[in-house]
Scaffold this motif. Sequence first.
Motif, PDB file in Angstrom:
ATOM      1  N   PHE A  43       3.003   0.329   3.329  1.00 48.22           N
ATOM      2  CA  PHE A  43       2.031   0.003   2.299  1.00 48.22           C
ATOM      3  C   PHE A  43       2.421  -1.258   1.532  1.00 48.22           C
ATOM      4  N   ALA A  44       3.709  -1.464   1.301  1.00 43.91           N
ATOM      5  CA  ALA A  44       4.147  -2.707   0.656  1.00 43.91           C
ATOM      6  C   ALA A  44       3.825  -3.910   1.536  1.00 43.91           C
ATOM      7  N   GLN A  45       3.975  -3.755   2.848  1.00 49.52           N
ATOM      8  CA  GLN A  45       3.655  -4.853   3.763  1.00 49.52           C
ATOM      9  C   GLN A  45       2.161  -5.150   3.792  1.00 49.52           C
ATOM     10  N   ILE A  46       1.330  -4.126   3.709  1.00 47.73           N
ATOM     11  CA  ILE A  46      -0.122  -4.338   3.685  1.00 47.73           C
ATOM     12  C   ILE A  46      -0.497  -5.160   2.457  1.00 47.73           C
ATOM     13  N   VAL A  47      -0.006  -4.764   1.296  1.00 53.60           N
ATOM     14  CA  VAL A  47      -0.311  -5.490   0.052  1.00 53.60           C
ATOM     15  C   VAL A  47       0.248  -6.899   0.118  1.00 53.60           C
ATOM     16  N   SER A  48       1.463  -7.037   0.614  1.00 57.14           N
ATOM     17  CA  SER A  48       2.092  -8.354   0.745  1.00 57.14           C
ATOM     18  C   SER A  48       1.251  -9.276   1.618  1.00 57.14           C
ATOM     19  N   HIS A  49       0.740  -8.745   2.708  1.00 60.29           N
ATOM     20  CA  HIS A  49      -0.073  -9.543   3.628  1.00 60.29           C
ATOM     21  C   HIS A  49      -1.337 -10.076   2.945  1.00 60.29           C
ATOM     22  N   VAL A  50      -1.917  -9.285   2.047  1.00 64.21           N
ATOM     23  CA  VAL A  50      -3.168  -9.690   1.406  1.00 64.21           C
ATOM     24  C   VAL A  50      -2.921 -10.640   0.238  1.00 64.21           C
ATOM     25  N   ILE A  51      -1.964 -10.319  -0.652  1.00 62.19           N
ATOM     26  CA  ILE A  51      -1.815 -11.137  -1.869  1.00 62.19           C
ATOM     27  C   ILE A  51      -0.589 -12.042  -1.866  1.00 62.19           C
ATOM     28  N   GLY A  52       0.308 -11.871  -0.918  1.00 60.03           N
ATOM     29  CA  GLY A  52       1.401 -12.817  -0.782  1.00 60.03           C
ATOM     30  C   GLY A  52       2.646 -12.560  -1.602  1.00 60.03           C
ATOM     31  N   LEU A  53       2.711 -11.450  -2.316  1.00 64.06           N
ATOM     32  CA  LEU A  53       3.974 -11.113  -2.980  1.00 64.06           C
ATOM     33  C   LEU A  53       4.951 -10.605  -1.924  1.00 64.06           C
ATOM     34  N   PRO A  54       6.241 -10.852  -2.084  1.00 60.55           N
ATOM     35  CA  PRO A  54       7.204 -10.300  -1.123  1.00 60.55           C
ATOM     36  C   PRO A  54       7.168  -8.767  -1.151  1.00 60.55           C
ATOM     37  N   PRO A  55       7.268  -8.116  -0.002  1.00 62.78           N
ATOM     38  CA  PRO A  55       7.221  -6.648   0.025  1.00 62.78           C
ATOM     39  C   PRO A  55       8.257  -5.995  -0.892  1.00 62.78           C
ATOM     40  N   GLU A  56       9.413  -6.635  -1.025  1.00 59.04           N
ATOM     41  CA  GLU A  56      10.454  -6.037  -1.879  1.00 59.04           C
ATOM     42  C   GLU A  56      10.094  -6.086  -3.364  1.00 59.04           C
ATOM     43  N   ASP A  57       9.056  -6.840  -3.722  1.00 59.20           N
ATOM     44  CA  ASP A  57       8.595  -6.899  -5.112  1.00 59.20           C
ATOM     45  C   ASP A  57       7.441  -5.938  -5.370  1.00 59.20           C
ATOM     46  N   ILE A  58       7.139  -5.083  -4.399  1.00 58.17           N
ATOM     47  CA  ILE A  58       6.036  -4.130  -4.521  1.00 58.17           C
ATOM     48  C   ILE A  58       6.608  -2.717  -4.490  1.00 58.17           C
ATOM     49  N   GLU A  59       6.573  -2.061  -5.625  1.00 61.13           N
ATOM     50  CA  GLU A  59       7.058  -0.678  -5.720  1.00 61.13           C
ATOM     51  C   GLU A  59       5.929   0.252  -5.286  1.00 61.13           C
ATOM     52  N   VAL A  60       6.224   1.141  -4.353  1.00 58.14           N
ATOM     53  CA  VAL A  60       5.241   2.108  -3.883  1.00 58.14           C
ATOM     54  C   VAL A  60       5.562   3.458  -4.505  1.00 58.14           C
ATOM     55  N   VAL A  61       4.598   3.991  -5.256  1.00 56.85           N
ATOM     56  CA  VAL A  61       4.753   5.282  -5.924  1.00 56.85           C
ATOM     57  C   VAL A  61       3.813   6.262  -5.235  1.00 56.85           C
ATOM     58  N   HIS A  62       4.346   7.380  -4.812  1.00 58.30           N
ATOM     59  CA  HIS A  62       3.536   8.385  -4.123  1.00 58.30           C
ATOM     60  C   HIS A  62       4.131   9.758  -4.369  1.00 58.30           C
ATOM     61  N   GLY A  63       3.327  10.770  -4.145  1.00 56.88           N
ATOM     62  CA  GLY A  63       3.831  12.144  -4.241  1.00 56.88           C
ATOM     63  C   GLY A  63       4.056  12.629  -5.657  1.00 56.88           C
ATOM     64  N   ASP A  64       3.531  11.939  -6.642  1.00 58.30           N
ATOM     65  CA  ASP A  64       3.690  12.343  -8.036  1.00 58.30           C
ATOM     66  C   ASP A  64       2.302  12.506  -8.630  1.00 58.30           C
ATOM     67  N   THR A  65       1.771  13.725  -8.602  1.00 60.42           N
ATOM     68  CA  THR A  65       0.389  13.943  -9.005  1.00 60.42           C
ATOM     69  C   THR A  65       0.133  13.644 -10.484  1.00 60.42           C
ATOM     70  N   ASP A  66       1.182  13.519 -11.291  1.00 58.97           N
ATOM     71  CA  ASP A  66       1.001  13.111 -12.684  1.00 58.97           C
ATOM     72  C   ASP A  66       0.768  11.607 -12.798  1.00 58.97           C
ATOM     73  N   ASN A  67       1.182  10.844 -11.792  1.00 62.41           N
ATOM     74  CA  ASN A  67       1.140   9.385 -11.899  1.00 62.41           C
ATOM     75  C   ASN A  67       0.432   8.681 -10.748  1.00 62.41           C
ATOM     76  N   THR A  68      -0.235   9.421  -9.904  1.00 58.94           N
ATOM     77  CA  THR A  68      -0.933   8.805  -8.779  1.00 58.94           C
ATOM     78  C   THR A  68      -2.381   9.290  -8.771  1.00 58.94           C
ATOM     79  N   PRO A  69      -3.265   8.537  -8.152  1.00 56.79           N
ATOM     80  CA  PRO A  69      -4.659   8.966  -8.101  1.00 56.79           C
ATOM     81  C   PRO A  69      -4.850  10.180  -7.200  1.00 56.79           C
ATOM     82  N   PHE A  70      -6.001  10.803  -7.324  1.00 57.35           N
ATOM     83  CA  PHE A  70      -6.310  11.988  -6.525  1.00 57.35           C
ATOM     84  C   PHE A  70      -6.540  11.620  -5.062  1.00 57.35           C
ATOM     85  N   GLY A  71      -6.079  12.486  -4.200  1.00 59.48           N
ATOM     86  CA  GLY A  71      -6.309  12.319  -2.771  1.00 59.48           C
ATOM     87  C   GLY A  71      -5.932  13.600  -2.061  1.00 59.48           C
TER      88      GLY A  71
END
Length: 179
Positions: A43-71
Amino acid sequence: PRKHMDILGLGMADGCELRVHPTGKAQLRLSVQTQGQGHETTFAQIVSHVIGLPPEDIEVVHGDTDNTPFGLGTYGSRSTPVSGAAAAVAAQRIKDKARVIAAAALECSVEDLEWEHGRWHVKGDPSQGKTIAEIAMAAHSSLELPEGVEGHLDASVVYNPPNLTYPFGAYICVVDVDP
Protein backbone atom coordinates in the motif's frame (compact mmCIF):
# COMPACT_ATOMS: atom_id res chain seq x y z
CA PRO A 1 -19.23 -4.75 -5.69
CA ARG A 2 -22.04 -3.76 -3.36
CA LYS A 3 -24.64 -4.67 -5.97
CA HIS A 4 -23.47 -8.32 -6.04
CA MET A 5 -21.87 -9.03 -2.69
CA ASP A 6 -22.60 -8.35 0.93
CA ILE A 7 -22.08 -9.91 4.33
CA LEU A 8 -25.25 -9.86 6.42
CA GLY A 9 -26.45 -6.81 4.51
CA LEU A 10 -23.14 -4.89 4.62
CA GLY A 11 -21.74 -3.94 1.21
CA MET A 12 -18.25 -5.03 0.24
CA ALA A 13 -16.77 -1.52 -0.08
CA ASP A 14 -13.66 -0.60 1.95
CA GLY A 15 -12.53 2.70 3.39
CA CYS A 16 -9.23 4.50 3.11
CA GLU A 17 -7.91 7.77 4.49
CA LEU A 18 -4.68 9.44 3.38
CA ARG A 19 -3.10 12.45 5.02
CA VAL A 20 0.11 14.19 4.00
CA HIS A 21 1.50 16.05 6.99
CA PRO A 22 3.29 19.42 6.71
CA THR A 23 6.54 17.51 7.25
CA GLY A 24 6.06 15.70 3.93
CA LYS A 25 5.43 12.39 5.65
CA ALA A 26 2.10 10.64 5.07
CA GLN A 27 -0.23 8.36 6.96
CA LEU A 28 -2.48 5.89 5.15
CA ARG A 29 -5.28 4.36 7.20
CA LEU A 30 -7.00 1.28 5.80
CA SER A 31 -9.83 -1.03 6.77
CA VAL A 32 -7.94 -4.25 6.00
CA GLN A 33 -5.58 -6.17 8.25
CA THR A 34 -2.42 -7.84 7.07
CA GLN A 35 -2.07 -11.56 7.62
CA GLY A 36 1.53 -11.60 6.50
CA GLN A 37 0.96 -10.55 2.87
CA GLY A 38 3.08 -7.41 3.19
CA HIS A 39 0.27 -4.86 3.08
CA GLU A 40 2.51 -2.22 4.63
CA THR A 41 4.89 -2.43 1.69
CA THR A 42 2.25 -2.86 -1.03
CA PHE A 43 0.00 0.00 0.00
CA ALA A 44 2.90 2.39 0.65
CA GLN A 45 4.21 1.60 -2.84
CA ILE A 46 0.81 2.28 -4.42
CA VAL A 47 0.61 5.71 -2.78
CA SER A 48 4.25 6.42 -3.60
CA HIS A 49 3.63 5.61 -7.26
CA VAL A 50 0.76 8.10 -7.46
CA ILE A 51 2.04 11.08 -5.42
CA GLY A 52 5.79 10.54 -5.43
CA LEU A 53 6.60 10.43 -1.73
CA PRO A 54 9.16 7.75 -0.85
CA PRO A 55 7.43 4.58 0.43
CA GLU A 56 9.41 4.78 3.67
CA ASP A 57 7.75 8.16 4.37
CA ILE A 58 4.26 6.61 4.22
CA GLU A 59 3.03 5.04 7.45
CA VAL A 60 0.38 2.39 6.86
CA VAL A 61 -2.10 1.99 9.72
CA HIS A 62 -4.44 -0.99 9.65
CA GLY A 63 -6.23 -3.37 11.97
CA ASP A 64 -7.15 -0.68 14.50
CA THR A 65 -10.91 -0.16 14.34
CA ASP A 66 -10.63 2.91 16.61
CA ASN A 67 -8.38 4.66 14.09
CA THR A 68 -9.20 3.26 10.66
CA PRO A 69 -12.23 3.60 8.41
CA PHE A 70 -14.92 0.94 8.22
CA GLY A 71 -14.41 -2.02 5.94
CA LEU A 72 -14.95 -5.74 5.74
CA GLY A 73 -11.39 -6.93 6.07
CA THR A 74 -8.88 -9.25 4.50
CA TYR A 75 -9.99 -12.44 2.82
CA GLY A 76 -10.57 -13.98 -0.61
CA SER A 77 -7.76 -12.11 -2.39
CA ARG A 78 -9.59 -8.80 -2.06
CA SER A 79 -7.16 -6.60 -0.10
CA THR A 80 -5.13 -5.13 -2.94
CA PRO A 81 -7.94 -4.95 -5.53
CA VAL A 82 -10.27 -3.21 -3.08
CA SER A 83 -8.19 -1.44 -0.42
CA GLY A 84 -5.24 -0.99 -2.77
CA ALA A 85 -7.57 0.64 -5.28
CA ALA A 86 -8.98 2.82 -2.49
CA ALA A 87 -5.43 3.90 -1.64
CA ALA A 88 -4.79 4.76 -5.30
CA VAL A 89 -8.00 6.80 -5.53
CA ALA A 90 -7.19 8.67 -2.30
CA ALA A 91 -3.66 9.38 -3.56
CA GLN A 92 -5.06 10.68 -6.87
CA ARG A 93 -7.38 13.01 -4.94
CA ILE A 94 -4.35 14.28 -3.00
CA LYS A 95 -2.46 14.79 -6.26
CA ASP A 96 -5.37 16.73 -7.78
CA LYS A 97 -5.75 18.95 -4.72
CA ALA A 98 -1.98 19.46 -4.60
CA ARG A 99 -2.14 20.80 -8.15
CA VAL A 100 -4.57 23.54 -7.11
CA ILE A 101 -2.45 24.45 -4.08
CA ALA A 102 0.74 24.43 -6.17
CA ALA A 103 -0.89 26.80 -8.67
CA ALA A 104 -1.74 29.20 -5.84
CA ALA A 105 1.80 28.99 -4.45
CA LEU A 106 3.41 29.46 -7.89
CA GLU A 107 0.94 32.20 -8.87
CA CYS A 108 -0.16 30.50 -12.08
CA SER A 109 -3.25 28.73 -13.36
CA VAL A 110 -3.85 25.04 -12.74
CA GLU A 111 -3.72 24.46 -16.51
CA ASP A 112 -0.16 25.84 -16.58
CA LEU A 113 1.17 22.99 -14.42
CA GLU A 114 2.67 19.66 -15.46
CA TRP A 115 3.23 16.59 -13.29
CA GLU A 116 6.66 15.14 -12.82
CA HIS A 117 6.76 12.23 -10.35
CA GLY A 118 6.24 13.82 -6.93
CA ARG A 119 6.19 17.39 -8.20
CA TRP A 120 3.99 19.91 -10.00
CA HIS A 121 5.95 22.42 -12.11
CA VAL A 122 5.17 25.23 -14.56
CA LYS A 123 5.00 24.02 -18.17
CA GLY A 124 8.16 25.00 -20.01
CA ASP A 125 9.97 25.96 -16.80
CA PRO A 126 10.72 22.90 -14.63
CA SER A 127 12.74 25.09 -12.24
CA GLN A 128 9.45 26.63 -11.06
CA GLY A 129 7.75 23.84 -9.17
CA LYS A 130 6.72 22.39 -5.84
CA THR A 131 7.13 18.86 -4.49
CA ILE A 132 4.27 17.12 -2.71
CA ALA A 133 6.08 17.75 0.60
CA GLU A 134 6.39 21.48 -0.17
CA ILE A 135 2.75 21.61 -1.22
CA ALA A 136 1.72 19.90 2.03
CA MET A 137 3.57 22.58 4.00
CA ALA A 138 1.95 25.32 1.88
CA ALA A 139 -1.49 23.77 2.44
CA HIS A 140 -1.01 24.24 6.19
CA SER A 141 0.52 27.72 5.88
CA SER A 142 -0.94 31.20 5.49
CA LEU A 143 -0.99 30.80 1.69
CA GLU A 144 -4.16 32.29 0.25
CA LEU A 145 -5.99 29.32 -1.26
CA PRO A 146 -8.61 29.59 -4.00
CA GLU A 147 -12.22 29.77 -2.91
CA GLY A 148 -13.61 26.34 -2.08
CA VAL A 149 -10.19 24.81 -1.40
CA GLU A 150 -9.65 23.85 2.21
CA GLY A 151 -6.20 23.79 3.73
CA HIS A 152 -4.46 20.52 4.57
CA LEU A 153 -3.61 17.77 2.15
CA ASP A 154 -5.83 14.81 2.89
CA ALA A 155 -8.43 12.60 1.25
CA SER A 156 -10.98 10.01 2.28
CA VAL A 157 -12.43 7.28 0.05
CA VAL A 158 -14.99 4.52 0.28
CA TYR A 159 -14.14 2.30 -2.67
CA ASN A 160 -16.82 0.16 -4.27
CA PRO A 161 -15.09 -2.09 -6.82
CA PRO A 162 -16.66 -2.17 -10.28
CA ASN A 163 -16.30 -5.95 -10.59
CA LEU A 164 -15.40 -9.12 -8.71
CA THR A 165 -11.83 -10.33 -8.31
CA TYR A 166 -10.81 -13.90 -8.84
CA PRO A 167 -7.81 -15.44 -7.08
CA PHE A 168 -5.54 -17.60 -9.17
CA GLY A 169 -2.42 -19.69 -8.90
CA ALA A 170 -0.22 -21.99 -10.86
CA TYR A 171 1.24 -25.33 -9.94
CA ILE A 172 4.11 -27.02 -11.70
CA CYS A 173 5.30 -30.53 -11.16
CA VAL A 174 8.65 -31.71 -12.51
CA VAL A 175 9.27 -35.43 -12.57
CA ASP A 176 12.54 -37.14 -13.44
CA VAL A 177 12.28 -40.85 -14.16
CA ASP A 178 15.45 -42.83 -13.55
CA PRO A 179 15.18 -46.04 -15.59
